[in-house]
Structures are given as C-alpha cells and as structure tokens.
Write a protein that holds these residues in place. Structure first.
Motif, mmCIF file in Angstrom:
data_model
loop_
_atom_site.group_PDB
_atom_site.id
_atom_site.type_symbol
_atom_site.label_atom_id
_atom_site.label_comp_id
_atom_site.label_asym_id
_atom_site.label_seq_id
_atom_site.Cartn_x
_atom_site.Cartn_y
_atom_site.Cartn_z
ATOM 1 N N TYR A 450 10.941 76.408 108.101
ATOM 2 C CA TYR A 450 9.728 76.011 108.795
ATOM 3 C C TYR A 450 9.554 74.502 108.662
ATOM 4 O O TYR A 450 9.777 73.933 107.587
ATOM 5 C CB TYR A 450 8.501 76.717 108.208
ATOM 6 C CG TYR A 450 7.250 76.504 109.023
ATOM 7 C CD1 TYR A 450 7.002 77.260 110.162
ATOM 8 C CD2 TYR A 450 6.317 75.531 108.674
ATOM 9 C CE1 TYR A 450 5.867 77.061 110.922
ATOM 10 C CE2 TYR A 450 5.184 75.321 109.422
ATOM 11 C CZ TYR A 450 4.957 76.085 110.549
ATOM 12 O OH TYR A 450 3.841 75.877 111.305
ATOM 13 N N GLU A 451 9.168 73.850 109.769
ATOM 14 C CA GLU A 451 8.976 72.395 109.774
ATOM 15 C C GLU A 451 7.582 72.048 110.290
ATOM 16 O O GLU A 451 7.084 72.655 111.242
ATOM 17 C CB GLU A 451 10.021 71.716 110.653
ATOM 18 C CG GLU A 451 11.439 71.826 110.143
ATOM 19 C CD GLU A 451 12.431 71.067 111.016
ATOM 20 O OE1 GLU A 451 12.490 69.826 110.892
ATOM 21 O OE2 GLU A 451 13.110 71.713 111.819
ATOM 22 N N PHE A 452 6.957 71.090 109.648
ATOM 23 C CA PHE A 452 5.674 70.539 110.102
ATOM 24 C C PHE A 452 5.751 69.036 109.842
ATOM 25 O O PHE A 452 5.241 68.537 108.839
ATOM 26 C CB PHE A 452 4.508 71.161 109.340
ATOM 27 C CG PHE A 452 3.189 71.080 110.051
ATOM 28 C CD1 PHE A 452 2.689 69.859 110.502
ATOM 29 C CD2 PHE A 452 2.433 72.224 110.280
ATOM 30 C CE1 PHE A 452 1.463 69.783 111.143
ATOM 31 C CE2 PHE A 452 1.199 72.156 110.921
ATOM 32 C CZ PHE A 452 0.719 70.944 111.364
ATOM 33 N N PRO A 453 6.399 68.276 110.746
ATOM 34 C CA PRO A 453 6.670 66.856 110.487
ATOM 35 C C PRO A 453 5.428 65.980 110.621
ATOM 36 O O PRO A 453 4.370 66.418 111.095
ATOM 37 C CB PRO A 453 7.707 66.509 111.551
ATOM 38 C CG PRO A 453 7.447 67.474 112.659
ATOM 39 C CD PRO A 453 6.968 68.748 112.010
ATOM 40 N N LEU A 454 5.585 64.718 110.238
ATOM 41 C CA LEU A 454 4.483 63.767 110.209
ATOM 42 C C LEU A 454 3.856 63.577 111.582
ATOM 43 O O LEU A 454 2.621 63.580 111.710
ATOM 44 C CB LEU A 454 4.996 62.419 109.682
ATOM 45 C CG LEU A 454 3.976 61.290 109.600
ATOM 46 C CD1 LEU A 454 2.961 61.581 108.515
ATOM 47 C CD2 LEU A 454 4.674 59.964 109.313
ATOM 48 N N ASP A 455 4.659 63.401 112.626
ATOM 49 C CA ASP A 455 4.088 63.144 113.947
ATOM 50 C C ASP A 455 3.234 64.315 114.432
ATOM 51 O O ASP A 455 2.214 64.135 115.101
ATOM 52 C CB ASP A 455 5.184 62.809 114.963
ATOM 53 C CG ASP A 455 6.250 63.890 115.063
ATOM 54 O OD1 ASP A 455 6.244 64.837 114.256
ATOM 55 O OD2 ASP A 455 7.129 63.765 115.947
ATOM 56 N N ARG A 456 3.606 65.527 114.065
ATOM 57 C CA ARG A 456 2.797 66.698 114.425
ATOM 58 C C ARG A 456 1.502 66.721 113.625
ATOM 59 O O ARG A 456 0.439 67.063 114.155
ATOM 60 C CB ARG A 456 3.599 67.970 114.180
ATOM 61 C CG ARG A 456 2.831 69.252 114.492
ATOM 62 C CD ARG A 456 3.673 70.486 114.187
ATOM 63 N NE ARG A 456 2.870 71.703 114.219
ATOM 64 C CZ ARG A 456 3.272 72.885 113.779
ATOM 65 N NH1 ARG A 456 4.497 73.014 113.276
ATOM 66 N NH2 ARG A 456 2.477 73.937 113.842
#
Length: 701
Positions: A450-456
């Motif tokens: 699972y990914e939740f990057p900075l830009d999101r």
C-alpha cells in the motif's frame, strides 16, 4: 472472568504517571490513574470522605488488579449522616454501636443491585471482605476531650499505594471515591512518589504517617471504630462464591470503547486488508501524517482477534522517543492485549522480564503480549538468543517502524526466519547506495502492499479533520556557490569516484567499495559545508528574524557551532536538538523527557528555533513547527523527505509552512549550474510546493 490488562510484573516506577490529575482538564482518572496503579498494587490504603454504595463501587476501580496480585486493602471512611443525626454520634461513641449500624445499613439498603457497574464492584469488595483481603473502619470527628463534634466532618482524602517492589505513592486532593467524585465532578489531586524528589519523599512519609495514625485511632480529633458486625454481614450477602464470577473490566471496556478517539478510515482499512490478503507479510509506504501507525495497530487488532495461539508482537523503532510514541498510540487505540512492555522503561531488567514473559506465553498463562523496542535491541545477540531459545508454543509478529533502518548491516541480524507475521512501515524504504540492505528489507518483509505518497497527502482531505492530511508549503530555494577552491576539490573527488566505480572496467567489483564510500562522504561534506552558506544564512535571518518562530534548522555536524554563534549574534532564542538530549521520561513521574520539554518550550515561544543535528529525521512530532531552514544539504531522499515531514504536519492555526533550502551550485563564467544531487532534492520538494511553477522555472533557467 477477570482479565488483567496491566503490566506483567510491573511496579509503580514502571508506570508513566503525572504529578497531578484534573478531571477539569480532561484527565480520565479512572483509566489513566486508578486502574494502572491498582494493577501494580499489593496494598491499597484509602481515606475517603463518605461511606456509600457508590463509594464502595468506585473505590474498587481497577480492583481486579489488586485481587490478582493477592493484595490487601484498608478503607477508612465516615458515615453519610444527615445534619439532624449528628448528635447521635455521642451515643455511638459512648458504646452503643447499634446507632452506627442503623445509619450504615440504611445506606446499604438504598443500594441498587440492578446497576451492573455498582453491583459487580461492591460484590468484588464483599468477596475481599469475606476472604480477609479488605478491612473497613469508620472515622468519627471528636473534640480534644473525646466528645462528639457536631460542627465537624471527617473530610480527609488520602490514598496510599504500595507495590511488590516496596515502592509507594500517595495522592491527596479534592476527590472523594464516589461516582460523582471520579466521573462527573471537577476534581483535582496531586501525586507523590517514594522514588521522586526530596519533597515527594517527604510528602509520602507525611501522608503515610497520617493514614496510620487515623487507622490506629491515634488522632486526638478523630475516633476510629471497626465496621459494625451487622454491616459486615450485610455486605457479605452480596459476596460471590468465586471472584471469577465477575467481569470487572466490562464497564471500563464499554466506557473506553465509547470514548475511543481512533477511527480507521477506508484507505486504512484497504491497507489492512491488503496485508491479510498477502498472508500477513508486506510493507506500507505511507508519508508522515497519513496515519501509518494506527493503520499498523489496526492490523494488530485484527491479528489479535483472529489468533488461535498465544501471540507475541515485537514493534521495533530506530529511536527511543519513537518507542514512547508507539506506547502512547497503542494506549490511545485501546488495543486489547494482556501485557504491554516498553523496553525503555524496563531498563537493565528487560532481559529477565522478556524471558519470563516468553515462558508465560509458552505455558498459556498469557495469551498476548507486545514488546516495543529499538532496532538496536531487537537485533542484539541477547534478544535474538532469548527469542530463538524460547519460541515454542506461541507465534511472533514483527512490526518495523522506519523499516529502512532494519536494512543496515548490524540490524539485519534481527530479521529472523522465526517471525510468523511481518509488517514494515516506511515512507522511503529503499536505502541509498545500499542495494544489499534494500534487498534484505524486501526479501524479509515482502512487497510494498500500500502506498500513500507525499503529493497525495498534500492534496487529499483527511476525513477525520476535513483538512488535507498535510499542510501545504512554500518552497524557497536559496542558491549558494562553491568557492573556486571548493569547486576544484569537488571536481577532483568526482574524478576519483568515477575511477573507483569503474575499476578495471567492472562497475560491480567490490574491491574499491570502502574507498568509494569514503570518497562519496568526502565530496558530500564539501557540499554540506559550503562556505557561502554562512553569510547567506545571516542575510536570511536579517530578513525574517522579527517573525521567526516555531522554526527547525537542520545542520550538519561541521556547521553546528558556527550556526549557533550566528543565532546568538542575532539574539534568536534557540536550543540544540541532538542525540545528547534525553528521550526517556523523567523519573519524577511527570512523564516528560528532556526532548519533550524542549519541544513544549518551542511551541510556547520560549525558544524561537531548534537547531537539529542528525535526530529530527525520524518520527519526532513537532506539529507546531511551520518554518524550516535546511542547511545540511542531504542527498539522501529519505532524509529530506523526513525533514519536510517534520514541517508539514497539521496544527491549529497553521495554514502554510515555509521551507528555506540552501541549494549548492557551481558558477562558471557567470553561468549557474545546480549540482546534480542538489537538483534532485530541489525538484522533489519543489514539485509538491504551492509555488511549484515558480520553483521549476528557477531550477531550469
């Protein structure tokens, strides 16, 4: 059934207690004070102002812990008499106990057995009375000549607790042990510790002596009498045959569940589901502030519910302060676990207690346990030896926070095949210039699930707050140039680095790996300590010093003393924030570490800035900080992502953060060229900034 959810073999010293509690300030004194201390206690002595069915019930808050510790209790209280009845005290004192029985029984007869909270707790006390674990005495005010004093009430309120280690604490204040006193009224009380300051020790001695004098009928102003037999017998009528017939945790569990502030959202549930679908192995790449800690705890909650064998959960963190933060989060989530250990607070005893705990898991005496520790401890030879030798009849789950740290050569030793379930957390799991360490992380934990990057995070609304997960920010690059000498040294080292990489035409050859690493560090230090940064920093301070507050300044060790001197010359109130400031809670019971106090003082305005060196990259929460000055010129994506993360956490009143970044360039014949490593950082931070279009035009002139 009774269920002990407090620390196993813990003493009062091991608890994180405050010096004072106030229901008016939002303190939950039942769950945060009474239940933990009684879970450690072998002796509970209490003076409470009034004898009532409710006082018995609330007095028993957390009494299951005391019972399981084979503890004893002494309760000194006064009859709840109406003013018109006070004159009857004279008859009571003259030797007619029937009148005292009358008033006490009157109170008990009004006791509503249908109220489950009161019923279970009074029954628990009655069981203690029946089994010689509880003694109740009644206090009656008198004059100095021994007559009744109708103008006086016995209104003293003292608590005195002793644990199995022989340590003790006392507490005094406005709180009666009544339903209103602990749950509804605005009440305040102070706590004193036998292991605390000299003042604390003196207060403990005074409170203890006061209790004993009242209890032993040695006060000239109070007559103490035993509980009348009829009242004793009336209480015994509600005593259960077995204490296991009661569920004393039921009320608190329901109450805490209704108050639980943590709610998992759909994106967190998606991450949790992905971990279970991947057979409980994998990695979450989630930016700071997106709730990765609570997402991981959500995984653990479900794992605990679904387990079929005793379960040990090991949570490992890179820094001591993160261990404390994890403990706080687990308690806030109210995770249902039998034993919770914080290795910081166990000190040198952790090996023995860890070994004992594993024995109890093997024997089935404990069904679930959590140990929160550091990467250093979890990869130590002693930890590995104990866990490897003791793992027999229980399963083990490993949760690695800032999991990139477990890829270091020493920490890899802790990645044992005996871990049944594995979860890694990191915004940036890949290790710069360390493919072997990166491979070790992914080989052990599995793929990113699972990914939740900075830009999101900057552009997505957090359903809990109605705001973005992270605060937007302005990015202000400050371009500085290498001097001619620095430029020549930089170019010479670049040539040597290129030769080392392609030694004999084989870029994968390991012969020059150590040499290459030293050359890279030497070249990076030229960039980090570029001479032009200092006058440009002074110029920046001149521009912003009047409004500079809540600021974090990131420096390299080579810059540290010079930056402190510059701040002094500009009269900027500052404090260093390095590895030398203590991260463990103070032993006086206040619960704040030296670092906690520094962060508090920044938020209050006592300091305008913290000068951080090699310790604000991972997990330190300073949400009030809204200005960052990056002088350290890190080329490691993990470090500059984490530094940015320190500044863009949401905080009341913070609308936008500002990041000043010193970007090193080479200037040849009037043409500015940003160094490649510097450009990578500026591009990453700039692309998500509110002024990104302006920034990109500056970077690509």
């Amino acid at each position: 059934m009774l269920k002990k959810r407090i620390f196993f073999h813990m003493g009062l010293k091991d608890l994180r207690l405050n010096d004072a509690y106030s229901t008016g300030m939002g303190d939950d004194v039942v769950n945060d004070f009474y239940i933990p201390i009684l879970g450690c206690a072998v002796e509970y002595n209490r003076i409470s102002g009034y004898f009532s069915s409710k006082s018995l019930a609330i007095t028993a808050s957390g009494i299951n812990g005391l019972i399981q510790n084979d503890g004893v209790m002494r309760l000194l209280t006064s009859p709840n008499l109406e003013k018109k009845d006070v004159e009857c005290i004279s008859d009571i004192l003259s030797g007619d106990p029937i009148l005292l029985e009358k008033y006490l029984l009157q109170e008990l007869d009004s006791f509503d057995l249908e109220e489950s909270f009161t019923k279970d707790h009074v029954k628990a006390l009655a069981w203690m009375l029946k089994n010689n674990r509880l003694e109740i005495r009644i206090a009656l005010p008198i004059t100095t000549n021994g007559n009744s004093d109708p103008a006086s009430l016995f209104h003293s309120k003292i608590g005195y607790i002793k644990d199995v280690m022989g340590d003790s604490l006392t507490f005094t204040g406005s709180n009666n042990e009544t339903g209103s006193g602990l749950i509804r009224n605005i009440e305040d009380f102070k706590v004193f510790f036998s292991w605390g300051s000299d003042k604390d020790k003196k207060c403990v001695d005074i409170d203890t002596l006061t209790f004993e004098k009242y209890w032993n009928n040695e006060s000239p102003c109070v007559k103490t009498v035993s509980l009348p037999d009829a009242v004793h017998q009336r209480l015994l009528t509600v005593a259960p045959n077995s204490i296991d017939d009661l569920d004393l945790e039921k009320y608190y569990a329901e109450r805490k569940q209704s108050q639980r502030a943590i709610k998992l959202y759909d994106y967190q549930k998606d991450a949790i589901n992905s971990w279970f679908e991947a057979e409980k192995r994998g990695l979450f790449e989630m930016a700071t502030g997106t709730g990765k800690t609570f997402t991981a705890i959500g995984c653990l909650e479900r794992l605990l519910l679904e387990r079929t064998s005793p379960l040990l959960i090991v949570i490992t963190c890179p820094q001591v302060h993160l261990v404390n933060q994890w403990e706080t989060s687990i308690r806030k989530f109210d995770l249902d676990v039998d034993v919770l250990y914080n290795s910081n607070e166990l000190g040198s005893t952790w090996k023995d207690k860890f070994s004992d705990l594993l024995s109890h898991l093997n024997l089935g005496r404990k069904q679930s346990a959590i140990l929160i520790t550091t990467h250093r401890t979890f990869s130590s030879s002693k930890f590995i030896e104990i866990l490897s030798r003791k793992k027999k009849r229980f399963e083990v789950c490993i949760v690695a926070d800032e999991a990139h740290g477990t890829g270091a050569e020493g920490a890899q030793k802790g990645l044992l095949p005996l871990y049944d379930y594995r979860l890694a957390l990191s915004a940036t799991p890949r290790r710069l210039y360390d493919e072997e360490g990166t491979d070790a992380i992914f080989d052990f934990f599995g793929d990113t699930l699972y990914e939740f990057p900075l830009d999101r995070a900057i552009t997505t609304i957090n359903p809990a707050t109605g705001m973005m997960f992270l605060t937007s920010y302005r990015y202000v690059p400050i371009f500085v140039n290498l001097s001619r000498g620095e430029y020549l040294d930089y170019q010479e080292l670049s040539t040597q680095i290129q030769n080392a990489r392609f030694y004999h035409g084989d870029p994968d050859k390991d012969v020059n790996r150590d040499i290459l690493e030293k050359l890279l560090i030497k070249r990076a230090n030229i960039v980090k300590n570029c001479d032009e940064k200092y006058p440009m920093f002074e110029r920046l301070l001149s521009d912003i010093s009047k409004t500079l507050m809540n600021t974090l300044i990131f420096v390299d060790p080579g810059q540290f003393s010079s930056i402190l001197s510059i701040l002094d010359s500009h009269n900027i109130r500052h404090h260093q924030f390095t590895q030398s400031e203590g991260a463990k809670p103070a032993k006086n019971g206040c619960g704040l570490s030296e670092r906690d106090e520094i962060i508090r003082d920044l938020q209050s305005g006592k300091y305008q800035a913290l000068v951080a060196m090699q310790c604000l990259n991972e997990g330190v929460d300073i949400p009030s900080a809204d200005t960052g000055i990056i002088l350290a010129s890190s080329t490691n994506p993990r470090e500059y992502v984490q530094r940015l993360g320190r500044l863009i956490r949401n905080f009341p009143g913070k609308e936008m953060a500002t990041v000043y970044d010193f970007i090193v360039c080479q200037n040849l014949n009037g043409v500015r060229t940003i160094l490649p490593s510097e450009l990578n950082r500026a591009r990453y931070i700039g692309v998500s900034a509110q002024n990104s279009d302006e920034i990109l035009s500056q970077l690509y002139v």
